[in-house]
Structure formats: structure tokens, C-alpha cells
Scaffold this motif. Sequence first.
Motif, mmCIF file in Angstrom:
data_model
loop_
_atom_site.group_PDB
_atom_site.id
_atom_site.type_symbol
_atom_site.label_atom_id
_atom_site.label_comp_id
_atom_site.label_asym_id
_atom_site.label_seq_id
_atom_site.Cartn_x
_atom_site.Cartn_y
_atom_site.Cartn_z
ATOM 1 N N ASP A 1 0.807 -1.225 0.000
ATOM 2 C CA ASP A 1 0.000 0.000 0.000
ATOM 3 C C ASP A 1 0.835 1.268 0.000
ATOM 4 O O ASP A 1 0.286 2.360 -0.136
ATOM 5 C CB ASP A 1 -0.981 -0.004 1.189
ATOM 6 N N TYR B 1 -0.587 8.777 4.036
ATOM 7 C CA TYR B 1 -0.242 7.409 4.427
ATOM 8 C C TYR B 1 1.205 7.339 4.903
ATOM 9 O O TYR B 1 1.508 6.716 5.933
ATOM 10 C CB TYR B 1 -0.452 6.480 3.237
ATOM 11 N N PHE C 1 -6.403 -1.200 9.715
ATOM 12 C CA PHE C 1 -5.933 -1.102 8.334
ATOM 13 C C PHE C 1 -7.015 -1.584 7.363
ATOM 14 O O PHE C 1 -7.277 -0.951 6.331
ATOM 15 C CB PHE C 1 -4.667 -1.948 8.172
ATOM 16 N N THR C 2 -7.660 -2.697 7.707
ATOM 17 C CA THR C 2 -8.680 -3.281 6.833
ATOM 18 C C THR C 2 -9.915 -2.393 6.752
ATOM 19 O O THR C 2 -10.447 -2.144 5.662
ATOM 20 C CB THR C 2 -9.064 -4.688 7.332
ATOM 21 N N ALA D 1 -10.104 0.823 7.379
ATOM 22 C CA ALA D 1 -9.752 2.065 6.683
ATOM 23 C C ALA D 1 -9.666 1.830 5.172
ATOM 24 O O ALA D 1 -9.998 2.722 4.383
ATOM 25 C CB ALA D 1 -8.425 2.603 7.215
ATOM 26 N N SER D 2 -9.243 0.627 4.766
ATOM 27 C CA SER D 2 -9.198 0.303 3.332
ATOM 28 C C SER D 2 -10.591 0.352 2.734
ATOM 29 O O SER D 2 -10.793 0.890 1.628
ATOM 30 C CB SER D 2 -8.585 -1.089 3.117
ATOM 31 N N CYS E 1 -11.647 3.975 2.500
ATOM 32 C CA CYS E 1 -10.960 4.644 1.387
ATOM 33 C C CYS E 1 -11.659 4.345 0.067
ATOM 34 O O CYS E 1 -11.842 5.224 -0.783
ATOM 35 C CB CYS E 1 -9.501 4.187 1.305
ATOM 36 N N ARG F 1 -7.118 7.470 4.485
ATOM 37 C CA ARG F 1 -5.791 6.984 4.104
ATOM 38 C C ARG F 1 -4.809 7.179 5.262
ATOM 39 O O ARG F 1 -3.936 6.347 5.500
ATOM 40 C CB ARG F 1 -5.332 7.731 2.856
ATOM 41 N N GLN G 1 -5.498 4.474 7.647
ATOM 42 C CA GLN G 1 -4.919 3.249 7.114
ATOM 43 C C GLN G 1 -3.416 3.190 7.415
ATOM 44 O O GLN G 1 -2.878 2.143 7.768
ATOM 45 C CB GLN G 1 -5.161 3.170 5.608
ATOM 46 N N PHE H 1 -7.950 -0.439 -2.887
ATOM 47 C CA PHE H 1 -8.231 -0.506 -1.450
ATOM 48 C C PHE H 1 -9.068 -1.733 -1.102
ATOM 49 O O PHE H 1 -8.810 -2.400 -0.107
ATOM 50 C CB PHE H 1 -8.957 0.769 -1.001
#
Length: 523
Positions: free
Chosen positions: A31, A60, A91-92, A94-95, A98, A111, A114, A173
Motif C-alpha cells: 500500500d 499514508y 488497516f482493513t 480504513a481500506s 478509502c 488513508r 490506514q 483498497f
Amino acid sequence: MLPAAHAYETGSRRIIITLTVIVSAMLELIDTTIVNVAITEISGNLGASIEDVAWVVTSYAIANVIVIPLSGFLGNLLGRRNYYIGSILLFTAASLLCGIATDIWTLVFFRFLQGIGGGALLPTSQAILYETYPPEDRGKATGIFSMGLVLGPTFGPLLGGFLVDNFSWEWCFFVNIPVGLLAAWSAFTFIKEPKTVHKVVKIDWAGIGLLTIGIGSLQFILERGESKDWFETPYITWFTIIAIVSLMLFVWWELRVEEPAVDLSVLARSHNLAIAAVLTFVVGYGLYGSLFVFPVFVQRLLGFSALLTGTVLFPSALVTGIIALPLGIALQKGASAKILMTVGMAAFSIFCWELGQQTMQSGAGNFFWILLLRGVALGFIFIPVTMLAVAGLHGKDIGQATGLNNMVRQLGGSFGIALTNTYIVKRVAEHRNEILSNLSPYDPAAVERLNAIGQAAQSRMISPVEAEQVALRALEGTVTAQSYHLAYMDAFMLIALLFALCMPLLFFIRIKKGEKADLSQAH
């Protein structure tokens, strides 16, 4: 000796944990580059300028570089297992956010979240992997982990190019969601909390604040400085002052406080970690700097597509992955880290030098063997320097060392991209002036070229005046392309020179025979 309380994993459980931490680390690394090839599509879809969309990358990176050195402290505070699983889930989630963002600044915010989740994955994954393997297999573990370190940044543009070409930018994402959920489930099921941990008695709020302000400001300057003409822009100057003051205060504070958020004294306790940090910075500079220039060169001047660029780069990463495990085992059996790193640094220097000799007629085939040399070089560098960073350390120092080393690599990459970009801009202007100084109405070659273009234009029923304008525009395009080509070649050769100049540092490495890292309290 390790305390009896620490039991290493075996069998299928060890394999699952290994796969889990490598996949998690690769999610974070992929990423860092996967969005780069989607910037144009995001700009058009969300109606934002390219400058605004650049914040999708910048936010990021800033979050990453802030969280990475704090990962050891946060693992102590929250529990390493809880922190790791929570970071994967953040992280997941936020993906997903996004991917469904409908405006640019919402995307930038998610982001950043993330990046906060992703920042923990690299150093914590590394520490977990070291805990999973006994000392006699630690070289093997380092080799396995190093595969992810190289494959991630290289695989990002390839995967991003495929998703953008065949689906849409949102899938850059969405692709993280099933992998992230599987990694979180696997971590919850198989990873254990260390029985011996360093309990946080008092939270170092001052250290966390100074690090956040200092590193965040520094990363912002590196990401945005060149596009804002550096110190010609007042707020870049102010952020530079803030970064310098904050980081100086951070170092002073962390060395005097009883429970530091980042234990910088580990650098004084480990001579090899200090050397490894410098080498890791240089490697980050070279890896990300060359990875920044190469796609721009082949796409702008040679006409490569994003997918072809990723395809050309991928075999070199595959080579690193193939040789990583044997090199790790060789180190564990007594191979000299100095010799391996010397070979690696020399090979990377030759790789960059050879890239600096390419022409405007180069095709994908011209890069095959050169990039394979890059793959060999990175394998011979990454694995020894990763082991060097933790050699001779004990307990909680391992977590601090992995966090510091990963932060230094990220900063090296940021410096590599920023300074290389600035150097290219400067060299383009210089080469343009050199080329133009050799063009004149009295230069037979230039006159012949203009006449040929003008005659070709007139053959398409264009007036003589318009034909002359077409010829001048074509000549301008040629001058611009040649100026950029020469500047890109200069950038590659500068990185080659940097690696060559840093090779004497290898003579300062001191590893005692049989020296291992005590991982009983690493987290």
C-alpha cells in the motif's frame, strides 16, 4: 539462555504464523506504492487536482513513519497480540472506507487512518517472527521475512496497474479487505501474547507528542518540498524549523526520561544497530529512489504502460525472494555478513550505474539482466542488515531495534524520493541549457532536422508558416525529452555513487562469533 517460559512454535502452527506475519507486512508495503499508478484516475473520478490527490500518498507515509518507531511502546502498553490484531483490523476497515470515499479530503483522512494501522504491521510482524523461531533458525526467519520487504514495494505498482486497467481505482483498497480479515483471524487464532513482557508504568506523552510533530513535519517537508519549491514557500520553512526543534527536543527527552516511548539508548548499547541504521537508511534511499525514477523514465520516455512497468520489475523481486531463504540459512551457519553486504552493495551500485547508461531506444529486454542484478543485490543486503540490527540485543530491545530500523528505512525512502526528484529537476534545467547552447541557425545538423520536419509537415498540405511552427515544436519536444533522459541517467548514477561511498562503513561491523539476539521479551 532463554527462559523456560518461552516456547517456540513448531509444525503447522509455525507455518501459519509465518504466513500471517509475512502477508500482514506485505499488505503494509504494497500500500505504500499501489496507489501511485491510480493518481490520475482518482483525480478524474473525484474532481480533484493532481496536487490534492498527492495527499493520498503523503498522508499514508506520514502516518506510517510516526507509528513505526512507537510500535514497541504501543505493543507493551496494549499487549502485543491485541495491538497487532487491532492494527490489522484498523488497516482493513480504513481500506474499505478509502474505497467508498466520495471526495478527496475524506479519502485523505481515511488513508491517514490506514497508515496508522499499517505502520504497526512491519516491525511487529518482524518481532513476532523472531519469537516464533529458535536461535538456530533465526537466519531462516530473516530470509523469509526479507522476501516480503522486497516483494511488497515492487508488487504494489504491478497489482495497482492491473486493478486500475481492469477494474477501477477503488479496488486498490478493496483488495485489502479479504486478505486483512483472514490475517486478523489467523493472528487471533494462532499468535500468543508473550509470557514475559515489559509493562508500561507511565505513558510518555511528551515523547509521543514530540515524535509525532517532528517526524510528521519532516515527512511532510520531504513529500511536498519539491513541488512547493522548497524554502521559497514560507510554510515549508516553518515546518522545517518545527521538525528540527521537535526532533532535537525528542532526542533530549527520550534519553533522560525513565520510561521512554522510543528507547534511543539502545543505539548506544548496540554498535551494530547504529551501523545497521545508517546502512538501512542508504538502502531505503537507493531502493525507493531508484524505484521512483525507473517507472517515470520508462513510462514517460520509452512508452511503457503501468502494467508493463510492473511486469518488468517483478522478476527482480522474485529473484530476491528465491535467494532470501538460502542466504538466511547461510548466515545462520556462519557466513560473513560483511562479505555478503559488500557483494550486495557493489552489485546494487553496478545495477544503478548500468541503468544510467540506457538510451531512448532501450526496450523491456534491455532491462532484464540489469534488474535481475538488482534482485540479487537486495537479497545480499537486506538479510544481513536485518540480522545485524538485532544481533547481540536482549528482551525488549528487540522491539525497539526493529521499530527504529524500519523507521530509518522509511525515512531513507522518503529522502531518496524527495532529493532524487529535486536533483532531476535541477539537472533537467542544466541539460536543457547545454543542449540549447549547441543549437543555432548556423548549425547544419539542426537546420537539416528542422527542414526535414518542415517538409514532412508541408506534405500534409500545411502552410509554410504552420510547417515551421510544427518543426519548432517538434524540436522543442526533442530537447525536452533529451534533457529528461540525461537527468534520469544522472539520478541513477548518483545513487550508484552513494552506495559505493558507503561501502567503507562495512568495515566497522563487529559481530562476535556465535552472537545471537535474545528474543524472550521481544515484542
